[in-house]
Write a protein that holds these residues in place. Structure first.
Motif, PDB file in Angstrom:
ATOM      1  N   ARG A  91       0.833  -1.213   0.000  1.00 16.96           N
ATOM      2  CA  ARG A  91       0.000   0.000   0.000  1.00 16.96           C
ATOM      3  C   ARG A  91       0.867   1.263   0.000  1.00 16.96           C
ATOM      4  O   ARG A  91       0.530   2.265  -0.643  1.00 16.96           O
ATOM      5  CB  ARG A  91      -0.961  -0.028   1.204  1.00 16.96           C
ATOM      6  CG  ARG A  91      -2.021  -1.131   1.082  1.00 16.96           C
ATOM      7  CD  ARG A  91      -3.106  -1.072   2.156  1.00 16.96           C
ATOM      8  NE  ARG A  91      -4.032  -2.197   2.029  1.00 16.96           N
ATOM      9  CZ  ARG A  91      -5.026  -2.256   1.126  1.00 16.96           C
ATOM     10  NH1 ARG A  91      -5.189  -1.233   0.266  1.00 16.96           N
ATOM     11  NH2 ARG A  91      -5.809  -3.308   1.043  1.00 16.96           N
ATOM     12  N   ASP A  94       1.843   1.726  -3.520  1.00 19.28           N
ATOM     13  CA  ASP A  94       0.701   2.250  -4.298  1.00 19.28           C
ATOM     14  C   ASP A  94       0.517   3.748  -4.029  1.00 19.28           C
ATOM     15  O   ASP A  94       0.284   4.543  -4.938  1.00 19.28           O
ATOM     16  CB  ASP A  94      -0.561   1.464  -3.905  1.00 19.28           C
ATOM     17  CG  ASP A  94      -1.823   2.030  -4.522  1.00 19.28           C
ATOM     18  OD1 ASP A  94      -2.764   2.353  -3.780  1.00 19.28           O
ATOM     19  OD2 ASP A  94      -1.829   2.216  -5.764  1.00 19.28           O
ATOM     20  N   TYR A 106      -2.608  -1.748 -12.512  1.00 23.30           N
ATOM     21  CA  TYR A 106      -1.393  -2.547 -12.296  1.00 23.30           C
ATOM     22  C   TYR A 106      -1.507  -3.858 -13.081  1.00 23.30           C
ATOM     23  O   TYR A 106      -2.597  -4.256 -13.482  1.00 23.30           O
ATOM     24  CB  TYR A 106      -1.246  -2.884 -10.807  1.00 23.30           C
ATOM     25  CG  TYR A 106      -0.903  -1.699  -9.928  1.00 23.30           C
ATOM     26  CD1 TYR A 106      -1.839  -1.180  -9.036  1.00 23.30           C
ATOM     27  CD2 TYR A 106       0.352  -1.095 -10.006  1.00 23.30           C
ATOM     28  CE1 TYR A 106      -1.526  -0.088  -8.221  1.00 23.30           C
ATOM     29  CE2 TYR A 106       0.676  -0.012  -9.195  1.00 23.30           C
ATOM     30  CZ  TYR A 106      -0.273   0.485  -8.300  1.00 23.30           C
ATOM     31  OH  TYR A 106       0.040   1.570  -7.516  1.00 23.30           O
ATOM     32  N   ASN A 254      -6.807  -1.644  -9.036  1.00 20.82           N
ATOM     33  CA  ASN A 254      -6.360  -0.931  -7.817  1.00 20.82           C
ATOM     34  C   ASN A 254      -5.579  -1.886  -6.929  1.00 20.82           C
ATOM     35  O   ASN A 254      -5.500  -3.080  -7.211  1.00 20.82           O
ATOM     36  CB  ASN A 254      -7.585  -0.373  -7.067  1.00 20.82           C
ATOM     37  CG  ASN A 254      -8.564  -1.494  -6.768  1.00 20.82           C
ATOM     38  OD1 ASN A 254      -8.166  -2.517  -6.195  1.00 20.82           O
ATOM     39  ND2 ASN A 254      -9.799  -1.345  -7.239  1.00 20.82           N
ATOM     40  N   ILE A 255      -5.009  -1.364  -5.841  1.00 18.46           N
ATOM     41  CA  ILE A 255      -4.108  -2.167  -5.006  1.00 18.46           C
ATOM     42  C   ILE A 255      -4.871  -3.282  -4.275  1.00 18.46           C
ATOM     43  O   ILE A 255      -4.314  -4.341  -3.989  1.00 18.46           O
ATOM     44  CB  ILE A 255      -3.327  -1.261  -4.019  1.00 18.46           C
ATOM     45  CG1 ILE A 255      -2.087  -1.989  -3.468  1.00 18.46           C
ATOM     46  CG2 ILE A 255      -4.237  -0.744  -2.925  1.00 18.46           C
ATOM     47  CD1 ILE A 255      -1.010  -2.266  -4.502  1.00 18.46           C
TER      48      ILE A 255
END
Ligand SMILES: NC(=O)c1cnc(OC2CCCC2)nc1N
Length: 322
Positions: A91, A94, A106, A254-255
């Motif tokens: 995180r 990110d 990603y 997204n992460i």
């Protein structure tokens, strides 16, 4: 048909069937039919030696043993990867990325536990392959890489490009190799990565050819006359050109999706026929990668998530049991 024409036709057929067998794992002809094509090509090249060229599929296990490997300066420096060992560190990565370039997609890929190589193709012909070395200068191991059947000697198009990939030895091949070495009283390789490195850095290509090495291509380093927007597009292009690309490369928005995919990969790790030591997270948009740039040795647009070392039965355990 004149010999030049027939040789050209045989090479195309053999390259195609190599691709079907070693890259797609979907052969269309029997080994016998393949061997007949290869035998006819070799006979014609013996009869007309002026028609023999280094990119011929008959020249995969060519070359005399070398005295040593020539140093080779990479066309594009082969960067290393920063590591993350926890969700928090992912995180943080990110957050840094999004502070610099806003929201990104990603790509999460397997991190194959082998050794990294650079492959150079000029107008579609494989010309030089080298180990990573210190990232700037590696060793020219072209003759040995040519013995790896999943490395195309000639691409679909006559395009000039540079790719990066990971050479590895499947676990079953590693165990078989160590069994043979144990019978001969030779030293054993500690793991498939060491076995792959030792096999690729053999001075005699005929030894490398027997070691069942394989490769996954994971990065287009450079290409002439084309531009791509995303990493995924480059992988699709490389696959069409005949490369065996990294088999799991999932696009994540997204992460949170990245973290989920990393867990998926961790769960299938034991089922893979080769070792992985983690997953690699990469920014998909190539322009945003340019903006993010790199530190002295690592890209700011990628990070490796490392799994804890696999719980292997240790020799100590064997002794205790005995
Ligand atoms: N061992 C692997 O499978 C692997 C290694 N490295 C990379 O990407 C690095 C290369 C340049 C910056 C990111 N991807 C991989 N899949």
């Amino acid at each position: 048909m004149d010999p030049k024409e027939r040789i050209k036709e045989l090479r195309e057929k053999i390259n195609y069937h190599n691709y079907r067998y070693y890259v797609l794992d979907q052969p269309e002809i029997s080994d016998y039919e393949y061997d007949m094509l290869m035998r006819e090509l070799i006979e014609l090249e013996e009869k007309y030696p002026e028609l023999k060229t280094p990119d011929s599929p008959s020249q995969r296990v060519g070359g005399e043993p070398l005295k040593e490997f020539e140093p080779f300066t990479h066309v594009v420096p082969m960067l290393s990867l920063a590591n993350a060992f926890s969700e928090g560190e992912l995180r943080d990565f990110d957050r840094r990325v999004r502070e610099a370039v806003g929201d990104v997609e990603y790509v999460v890929e397997l991190k194959i536990d082998g050794l990294s190589v650079e492959l150079i193709y000029e107008k579609g012909i494989f010309t030089v392959g080298s180990t990573r070395g210190d990232g700037i200068v590696g060793e020219n191991v072209t003759q040995n890489l040519k013995t790896i059947k999943s490395i195309p000697l000639r691409l679909k198009d006559d395009v000039s490009l540079v790719v990066r990939g990971e050479v590895f030895m499947p676990r079953a091949s590693f165990e078989k190799l160590n069994e043979e070495r144990e019978k001969l009283g030779e030293s054993l390789f500690a793991n498939p990565r060491n076995a792959a490195a030792g096999s690729l850095r053999q001075l005699d290509p005929k030894v490398t050819a027997k070691r069942d090495l394989d490769i996954f291509i994971f990065n287009l380093q450079k290409i002439e006359g084309r531009k791509f927007k995303t990493h995924i597009e480059t992988l699709e292009f490389l696959n069409e050109q005949g490369f065996k690309i990294i088999p799991i490369h999932k696009k994540c928005s997204n992460i949170d999706e990245v973290i989920k995919e990393i867990e998926e990969i961790r769960n299938l790790r034991d089922k893979l026929p080769y070792d992985i030591d983690g997953a690699v997270v990469k920014v998909n948009d190539l322009e945003k990668r340019e903006i993010l740039g790199q530190t002295a040795k690592d890209p700011r647009w990628a990070i490796a998530f490392k799994y804890p070392a696999e719980r292997k039965k240790t020799k100590v355990l064997d002794i205790i049991v005995q």
